[in-house]
Design a protein around this motif. Sequence first.
Motif, mmCIF file in Angstrom:
data_model
loop_
_atom_site.group_PDB
_atom_site.id
_atom_site.type_symbol
_atom_site.label_atom_id
_atom_site.label_comp_id
_atom_site.label_asym_id
_atom_site.label_seq_id
_atom_site.Cartn_x
_atom_site.Cartn_y
_atom_site.Cartn_z
ATOM 1 N N VAL A 20 0.850 -1.189 0.000
ATOM 2 C CA VAL A 20 0.000 0.000 0.000
ATOM 3 C C VAL A 20 0.887 1.240 0.000
ATOM 4 C CG1 VAL A 20 -1.797 1.292 1.208
ATOM 5 C CG2 VAL A 20 -1.816 -1.223 1.257
ATOM 6 N N GLY A 21 0.619 2.136 -0.941
ATOM 7 C CA GLY A 21 1.412 3.349 -1.057
ATOM 8 C C GLY A 21 0.577 4.608 -0.968
ATOM 9 N N TYR A 22 1.263 5.735 -0.981
ATOM 10 C CA TYR A 22 0.621 7.046 -0.917
ATOM 11 C C TYR A 22 1.204 7.914 -2.024
ATOM 12 C CZ TYR A 22 -1.555 11.160 1.174
ATOM 13 O OH TYR A 22 -2.332 12.270 1.394
ATOM 14 N N TRP A 23 0.443 8.928 -2.449
ATOM 15 C CA TRP A 23 0.840 9.741 -3.597
ATOM 16 C C TRP A 23 1.159 11.165 -3.177
ATOM 17 C CZ3 TRP A 23 2.343 7.551 -7.801
ATOM 18 C CH2 TRP A 23 2.406 8.223 -9.018
ATOM 19 N N ILE A 24 2.289 11.686 -3.633
ATOM 20 C CA ILE A 24 2.722 13.039 -3.335
ATOM 21 C C ILE A 24 2.708 13.875 -4.606
ATOM 22 C CG2 ILE A 24 4.652 14.470 -2.564
ATOM 23 C CD1 ILE A 24 3.411 12.902 -0.284
ATOM 24 N N ALA A 25 1.921 14.951 -4.584
ATOM 25 C CA ALA A 25 1.868 15.868 -5.723
ATOM 26 C C ALA A 25 2.505 17.209 -5.404
ATOM 27 C CB ALA A 25 0.417 16.073 -6.169
ATOM 28 N N CYS A 26 2.607 17.553 -4.122
ATOM 29 C CA CYS A 26 3.130 18.861 -3.704
ATOM 30 C C CYS A 26 4.648 18.827 -3.484
ATOM 31 C CB CYS A 26 2.459 19.308 -2.409
ATOM 32 S SG CYS A 26 0.678 19.558 -2.549
ATOM 33 N N ASP A 27 5.281 19.928 -3.811
ATOM 34 C CA ASP A 27 6.722 20.054 -3.568
ATOM 35 C C ASP A 27 6.914 20.534 -2.133
ATOM 36 O OD1 ASP A 27 9.414 20.292 -3.689
ATOM 37 O OD2 ASP A 27 9.464 21.754 -5.329
ATOM 38 N N ASP A 46 4.925 12.408 -7.780
ATOM 39 C CA ASP A 46 4.436 12.639 -9.136
ATOM 40 C C ASP A 46 5.285 13.652 -9.882
ATOM 41 O OD1 ASP A 46 3.007 12.826 -11.450
ATOM 42 O OD2 ASP A 46 1.065 13.129 -10.492
ATOM 43 N N GLY A 47 6.178 13.140 -10.724
ATOM 44 C CA GLY A 47 7.007 14.003 -11.555
ATOM 45 C C GLY A 47 6.405 14.260 -12.915
ATOM 46 N N GLN A 48 5.174 13.776 -13.136
ATOM 47 C CA GLN A 48 4.495 13.998 -14.410
ATOM 48 C C GLN A 48 3.444 15.099 -14.289
ATOM 49 O OE1 GLN A 48 1.803 10.939 -15.723
ATOM 50 N NE2 GLN A 48 1.871 11.565 -17.857
ATOM 51 N N SER A 78 8.009 10.659 -18.772
ATOM 52 C CA SER A 78 7.925 9.888 -20.012
ATOM 53 C C SER A 78 8.909 8.723 -19.965
ATOM 54 C CB SER A 78 8.260 10.777 -21.218
ATOM 55 O OG SER A 78 9.654 11.091 -21.229
ATOM 56 N N ALA A 79 8.946 7.959 -21.044
ATOM 57 C CA ALA A 79 9.849 6.812 -21.145
ATOM 58 C C ALA A 79 11.249 7.209 -21.595
ATOM 59 C CB ALA A 79 9.268 5.777 -22.102
ATOM 60 N N ASP A 80 11.589 8.465 -21.542
ATOM 61 C CA ASP A 80 12.917 8.947 -21.904
ATOM 62 C C ASP A 80 13.961 8.328 -20.970
ATOM 63 O OD1 ASP A 80 15.264 10.333 -22.362
ATOM 64 O OD2 ASP A 80 14.348 12.314 -22.299
ATOM 65 N N ILE A 96 7.878 4.822 -12.113
ATOM 66 C CA ILE A 96 6.615 4.528 -12.782
ATOM 67 C C ILE A 96 6.625 5.315 -14.087
ATOM 68 C CG2 ILE A 96 4.104 4.712 -12.669
ATOM 69 C CD1 ILE A 96 4.339 4.596 -9.622
ATOM 70 N N VAL A 97 6.501 4.610 -15.198
ATOM 71 C CA VAL A 97 6.614 5.238 -16.514
ATOM 72 C C VAL A 97 5.218 5.363 -17.129
ATOM 73 C CG1 VAL A 97 7.766 5.175 -18.748
ATOM 74 C CG2 VAL A 97 8.865 4.131 -16.752
ATOM 75 N N PRO A 98 4.756 6.585 -17.403
ATOM 76 C CA PRO A 98 3.393 6.778 -17.885
ATOM 77 C C PRO A 98 3.231 6.612 -19.391
ATOM 78 C CG PRO A 98 4.440 8.897 -17.653
ATOM 79 C CD PRO A 98 5.457 7.859 -17.196
ATOM 80 N N MET A 99 1.962 6.503 -19.811
ATOM 81 C CA MET A 99 1.561 6.532 -21.221
ATOM 82 C C MET A 99 2.290 5.507 -22.087
ATOM 83 S SD MET A 99 -0.806 8.694 -20.978
ATOM 84 C CE MET A 99 -1.276 8.953 -22.677
ATOM 85 N N ILE A 100 2.540 4.339 -21.527
ATOM 86 C CA ILE A 100 3.151 3.249 -22.289
ATOM 87 C C ILE A 100 2.077 2.601 -23.160
ATOM 88 C CG2 ILE A 100 4.113 0.915 -22.061
ATOM 89 C CD1 ILE A 100 6.148 3.113 -21.577
ATOM 90 N N GLU A 101 2.414 2.321 -24.413
ATOM 91 C CA GLU A 101 1.426 1.738 -25.319
ATOM 92 C C GLU A 101 1.915 0.515 -26.073
ATOM 93 O OE1 GLU A 101 0.080 5.136 -27.743
ATOM 94 O OE2 GLU A 101 -1.706 5.137 -26.435
ATOM 95 N N THR A 102 3.236 0.304 -26.125
ATOM 96 C CA THR A 102 3.765 -0.793 -26.926
ATOM 97 C C THR A 102 4.818 -1.582 -26.149
ATOM 98 O OG1 THR A 102 5.612 0.480 -27.858
ATOM 99 C CG2 THR A 102 3.489 0.626 -28.997
#
Length: 259
Positions: A20-27, A46-48, A78-80, A96-102
Amino acid sequence: MSTPSPGDFAERLRRRERLVGYWIACDNPVGTERIAGLGYDYVGVDGQHGVMHQPGWQSAMMAVDARGIAAGVIRVPSADPVVIGTALDTGARAVIVPMIETPEQVRTSVAACRHWPVGTRSLSGPVRAELRLGDVPARVDRQVACIVMVETAAALESIEPICSIEGLDAVYVGPADLSVALGASHFGDPSAAEALESALGRIVTAAEAAGIACGIHCLDGDSAARRLAEGFTFVTVSSDITHLQQAAAAHLRAARSAG
């Protein structure tokens, strides 16, 4: 039985333990440090989409590490491979790499998390990653997890081959984007609820068949418990910015309720 530590996170994820994890959006490193001591298995930064960009990633990882309880995880933009390497150099235990499609994008992401000869990651040298994880490449690689997001129609269509990519540790569902991809006008649109649940079942099944972990972002703890019961192996609960707003609004209502 020994108490789990941040250093065990990648292996626990690979063993498909319930996490179980928690999400951080604030700096906000001070706030992040408080959250990291509550007992969550990981704290995702969240770096995205969050307000925290690369200069804040290292402070966030230091804040998480200061409590010695949760593992620090970064969602990269991104996946960069360069961006993935930068995140790992801060001492993150996973990306965690977002928007992966292939499947090919998965291979690129996995390689960016591993050193030669199995990957493309550069040796970090005397930075936080070396301090936390050591300087032996193979040993570092075992302590780092690669997680890719499933949040588009294309990713769902390719979920079985995506899950089968060697070296991938987990898939992670972004339910808001996936809902829209399935025809919802917004997250929570009841017209897409059935399609979303069907998609989630397919993702859980594909991950289980491939022997990898499967996670999802949840709005609250009750939703997280339900998803774990449905077969997800890790769940992330809401976020700091959401809870800050909810708590402030609740106290405001209470204060103004006096007769």
